[in-house]
Design a protein around this motif. Structure first.
Motif, PDB file in Angstrom:
ATOM      1  N   PHE A  26       0.833  -1.202   0.000  1.00  0.00           N
ATOM      2  CA  PHE A  26       0.000   0.000   0.000  1.00  0.00           C
ATOM      3  C   PHE A  26       0.868   1.252   0.000  1.00  0.00           C
ATOM      4  O   PHE A  26       0.608   2.215  -0.733  1.00  0.00           O
ATOM      5  N   PHE A  27       1.925   1.239   0.787  1.00  0.00           N
ATOM      6  CA  PHE A  27       2.850   2.371   0.878  1.00  0.00           C
ATOM      7  C   PHE A  27       3.527   2.628  -0.469  1.00  0.00           C
ATOM      8  O   PHE A  27       3.639   3.767  -0.909  1.00  0.00           O
ATOM      9  N   VAL A  28       3.956   1.565  -1.120  1.00  0.00           N
ATOM     10  CA  VAL A  28       4.615   1.707  -2.425  1.00  0.00           C
ATOM     11  C   VAL A  28       3.633   2.244  -3.461  1.00  0.00           C
ATOM     12  O   VAL A  28       3.977   3.127  -4.259  1.00  0.00           O
ATOM     13  N   LEU A  29       2.404   1.738  -3.464  1.00  0.00           N
ATOM     14  CA  LEU A  29       1.408   2.201  -4.438  1.00  0.00           C
ATOM     15  C   LEU A  29       1.037   3.662  -4.222  1.00  0.00           C
ATOM     16  O   LEU A  29       0.944   4.434  -5.180  1.00  0.00           O
ATOM     17  N   VAL A  30       0.832   4.059  -2.991  1.00  0.00           N
ATOM     18  CA  VAL A  30       0.420   5.433  -2.704  1.00  0.00           C
ATOM     19  C   VAL A  30       1.547   6.424  -3.002  1.00  0.00           C
ATOM     20  O   VAL A  30       1.307   7.510  -3.521  1.00  0.00           O
ATOM     21  N   ASN A  31       2.789   6.054  -2.706  1.00  0.00           N
ATOM     22  CA  ASN A  31       3.916   6.978  -2.837  1.00  0.00           C
ATOM     23  C   ASN A  31       4.775   6.697  -4.062  1.00  0.00           C
ATOM     24  O   ASN A  31       5.953   7.051  -4.089  1.00  0.00           O
ATOM     25  N   LYS A  32       4.186   6.088  -5.076  1.00  0.00           N
ATOM     26  CA  LYS A  32       4.936   5.644  -6.253  1.00  0.00           C
ATOM     27  C   LYS A  32       5.632   6.783  -6.978  1.00  0.00           C
ATOM     28  O   LYS A  32       6.789   6.673  -7.333  1.00  0.00           O
ATOM     29  N   GLY A  33       4.980   7.890  -7.199  1.00  0.00           N
ATOM     30  CA  GLY A  33       5.554   8.954  -8.015  1.00  0.00           C
ATOM     31  C   GLY A  33       6.295  10.032  -7.235  1.00  0.00           C
ATOM     32  O   GLY A  33       6.743  11.012  -7.824  1.00  0.00           O
ATOM     33  N   ALA A 101       4.626   3.885   9.957  1.00  0.00           N
ATOM     34  CA  ALA A 101       3.339   3.231   9.680  1.00  0.00           C
ATOM     35  C   ALA A 101       3.267   1.874  10.390  1.00  0.00           C
ATOM     36  O   ALA A 101       2.246   1.530  10.988  1.00  0.00           O
ATOM     37  N   VAL A 102       4.353   1.113  10.347  1.00  0.00           N
ATOM     38  CA  VAL A 102       4.386  -0.183  11.037  1.00  0.00           C
ATOM     39  C   VAL A 102       4.291   0.026  12.554  1.00  0.00           C
ATOM     40  O   VAL A 102       3.587  -0.703  13.257  1.00  0.00           O
ATOM     41  N   TYR A 103       4.996   1.047  13.044  1.00  0.00           N
ATOM     42  CA  TYR A 103       4.946   1.408  14.467  1.00  0.00           C
ATOM     43  C   TYR A 103       3.513   1.747  14.886  1.00  0.00           C
ATOM     44  O   TYR A 103       3.033   1.289  15.930  1.00  0.00           O
ATOM     45  N   LEU A 104       2.813   2.537  14.074  1.00  0.00           N
ATOM     46  CA  LEU A 104       1.415   2.865  14.373  1.00  0.00           C
ATOM     47  C   LEU A 104       0.538   1.621  14.375  1.00  0.00           C
ATOM     48  O   LEU A 104      -0.368   1.492  15.200  1.00  0.00           O
ATOM     49  N   TYR A 105       0.800   0.711  13.445  1.00  0.00           N
ATOM     50  CA  TYR A 105       0.022  -0.527  13.394  1.00  0.00           C
ATOM     51  C   TYR A 105       0.159  -1.305  14.697  1.00  0.00           C
ATOM     52  O   TYR A 105      -0.839  -1.669  15.321  1.00  0.00           O
ATOM     53  N   PHE A 106       1.391  -1.561  15.113  1.00  0.00           N
ATOM     54  CA  PHE A 106       1.594  -2.369  16.314  1.00  0.00           C
ATOM     55  C   PHE A 106       1.109  -1.664  17.578  1.00  0.00           C
ATOM     56  O   PHE A 106       0.548  -2.294  18.471  1.00  0.00           O
ATOM     57  N   LEU A 107       1.301  -0.359  17.664  1.00  0.00           N
ATOM     58  CA  LEU A 107       0.876   0.377  18.849  1.00  0.00           C
ATOM     59  C   LEU A 107      -0.643   0.403  18.961  1.00  0.00           C
ATOM     60  O   LEU A 107      -1.191   0.142  20.042  1.00  0.00           O
ATOM     61  N   MET A 123      -4.399   4.920   7.253  1.00  0.00           N
ATOM     62  CA  MET A 123      -4.791   6.333   7.286  1.00  0.00           C
ATOM     63  C   MET A 123      -3.568   7.238   7.301  1.00  0.00           C
ATOM     64  O   MET A 123      -3.555   8.293   6.669  1.00  0.00           O
ATOM     65  N   PHE A 124      -2.531   6.845   8.003  1.00  0.00           N
ATOM     66  CA  PHE A 124      -1.293   7.629   8.002  1.00  0.00           C
ATOM     67  C   PHE A 124      -0.668   7.644   6.611  1.00  0.00           C
ATOM     68  O   PHE A 124      -0.204   8.675   6.137  1.00  0.00           O
ATOM     69  N   VAL A 125      -0.663   6.507   5.951  1.00  0.00           N
ATOM     70  CA  VAL A 125      -0.027   6.408   4.638  1.00  0.00           C
ATOM     71  C   VAL A 125      -0.725   7.302   3.610  1.00  0.00           C
ATOM     72  O   VAL A 125      -0.063   7.931   2.783  1.00  0.00           O
ATOM     73  N   VAL A 126      -2.046   7.390   3.647  1.00  0.00           N
ATOM     74  CA  VAL A 126      -2.760   8.174   2.642  1.00  0.00           C
ATOM     75  C   VAL A 126      -2.955   9.638   3.035  1.00  0.00           C
ATOM     76  O   VAL A 126      -3.468  10.420   2.240  1.00  0.00           O
ATOM     77  N   SER A 127      -2.543  10.020   4.218  1.00  0.00           N
ATOM     78  CA  SER A 127      -2.761  11.398   4.655  1.00  0.00           C
ATOM     79  C   SER A 127      -1.832  12.371   3.935  1.00  0.00           C
ATOM     80  O   SER A 127      -0.744  12.023   3.503  1.00  0.00           O
ATOM     81  N   ARG A 128      -2.243  13.608   3.825  1.00  0.00           N
ATOM     82  CA  ARG A 128      -1.414  14.651   3.221  1.00  0.00           C
ATOM     83  C   ARG A 128      -0.188  14.926   4.097  1.00  0.00           C
ATOM     84  O   ARG A 128       0.836  15.361   3.620  1.00  0.00           O
ATOM     85  N   PHE A 129      -0.325  14.686   5.383  1.00  0.00           N
ATOM     86  CA  PHE A 129       0.788  14.858   6.304  1.00  0.00           C
ATOM     87  C   PHE A 129       1.950  13.958   5.900  1.00  0.00           C
ATOM     88  O   PHE A 129       3.096  14.382   5.868  1.00  0.00           O
ATOM     89  N   ALA A 130       1.645  12.731   5.555  1.00  0.00           N
ATOM     90  CA  ALA A 130       2.687  11.801   5.134  1.00  0.00           C
ATOM     91  C   ALA A 130       3.270  12.223   3.786  1.00  0.00           C
ATOM     92  O   ALA A 130       4.457  12.030   3.538  1.00  0.00           O
ATOM     93  N   TYR A 131       2.473  12.836   2.927  1.00  0.00           N
ATOM     94  CA  TYR A 131       2.972  13.278   1.621  1.00  0.00           C
ATOM     95  C   TYR A 131       4.058  14.333   1.801  1.00  0.00           C
ATOM     96  O   TYR A 131       5.101  14.283   1.174  1.00  0.00           O
ATOM     97  N   TYR A 132       3.814  15.312   2.654  1.00  0.00           N
ATOM     98  CA  TYR A 132       4.825  16.340   2.905  1.00  0.00           C
ATOM     99  C   TYR A 132       6.076  15.726   3.510  1.00  0.00           C
ATOM    100  O   TYR A 132       7.190  16.089   3.158  1.00  0.00           O
ATOM    101  N   SER A 133       5.884  14.784   4.385  1.00  0.00           N
ATOM    102  CA  SER A 133       7.025  14.146   5.041  1.00  0.00           C
ATOM    103  C   SER A 133       7.897  13.381   4.057  1.00  0.00           C
ATOM    104  O   SER A 133       9.092  13.224   4.276  1.00  0.00           O
ATOM    105  N   ILE A 134       7.324  12.899   2.979  1.00  0.00           N
ATOM    106  CA  ILE A 134       8.078  12.107   2.015  1.00  0.00           C
ATOM    107  C   ILE A 134       8.659  12.966   0.897  1.00  0.00           C
ATOM    108  O   ILE A 134       9.706  12.668   0.354  1.00  0.00           O
ATOM    109  N   SER A 135       8.005  14.062   0.572  1.00  0.00           N
ATOM    110  CA  SER A 135       8.436  14.843  -0.583  1.00  0.00           C
ATOM    111  C   SER A 135       9.564  15.826  -0.287  1.00  0.00           C
ATOM    112  O   SER A 135      10.112  16.413  -1.211  1.00  0.00           O
ATOM    113  N   GLN A 136       9.911  16.018   0.969  1.00  0.00           N
ATOM    114  CA  GLN A 136      10.994  16.935   1.327  1.00  0.00           C
ATOM    115  C   GLN A 136      11.847  16.315   2.427  1.00  0.00           C
ATOM    116  O   GLN A 136      11.337  15.598   3.285  1.00  0.00           O
TER     117      GLN A 136
END
Length: 160
Positions: A26-33, A101-107, A123-136
């Motif tokens: 899911f992480f790879v698909l959402v953050n592919k580009g 994301a894995v940490y959130l799952y287990f917690l 929900m963390f993976v698809v959030s806009r918050f995660a997008y900013y965290s990955i793009s910079q």
């Protein structure tokens, strides 16, 4: 009795492995580009400070009256590893966010005694918050803030 307990634990371990594999897919698909190809604005300022100062001066930097030693240690280690190959930062930042994301799952699974953790991690993976965290590169600060705040809330949950 002991064999049934082992079978139950095996079921949980199998689901945890499935959940981690699903999260990775899911992480790879959402953050592919999403890639970091160049530094801009804040990232460029951090790189400039890294390249023009000593390790101690970089870690305890007081730009804009802000001290961020935890973030600066992580950024210093990242810049030491990737060097001028900025495109490698994409993989480091994505790996950090996948670990969160894995940490959130287990917690969440531990708190709810259910499988709501997979929902929380998705929900963390698809959030806009995660997008900013990955793009910079500077998004690492938000990722660390999220992970440490969730840890603080969990400690508060244990205390109360």
């Amino acid at each position: 009795m002991e064999l049934k307990l082992l079978a139950k634990e095996k079921k949980f371990i199998n689901f945890d492995l499935f959940a981690c594999a699903f999260l990775l897919l899911f992480f790879v698909l959402v953050n592919k580009g999403i890639e970091i190809r160049a530094l801009a604005v804040d990232d460029l300022g951090v790189w400039n400070t890294y390249s023009s100062s000593s390790p101690t001066a970089f870690i305890f930097n007081l730009d804009n009256n802000k001290i961020r030693p935890v973030l600066n240690v992580i950024l210093y280690a990242l810049f030491r590893v990737i060097g001028p190959r900025i495109w490698l930062a994409t993989y480091a930042v994505k790996l950090l966010n996948f670990a969160i994301a894995v940490y959130l799952y287990f917690l969440t699974k531990k708190i709810t005694n259910n499988y709501y953790g997979l929902f929380a991690a998705c929900m963390f993976v698809v959030s806009r918050f995660a997008y900013y965290s990955i793009s910079q590169i500077f998004g690492i600060m938000e990722s660390l803030a999220l992970a440490l705040s969730v840890l603080a809330l969990y400690c508060l949950y244990l205390f109360v």
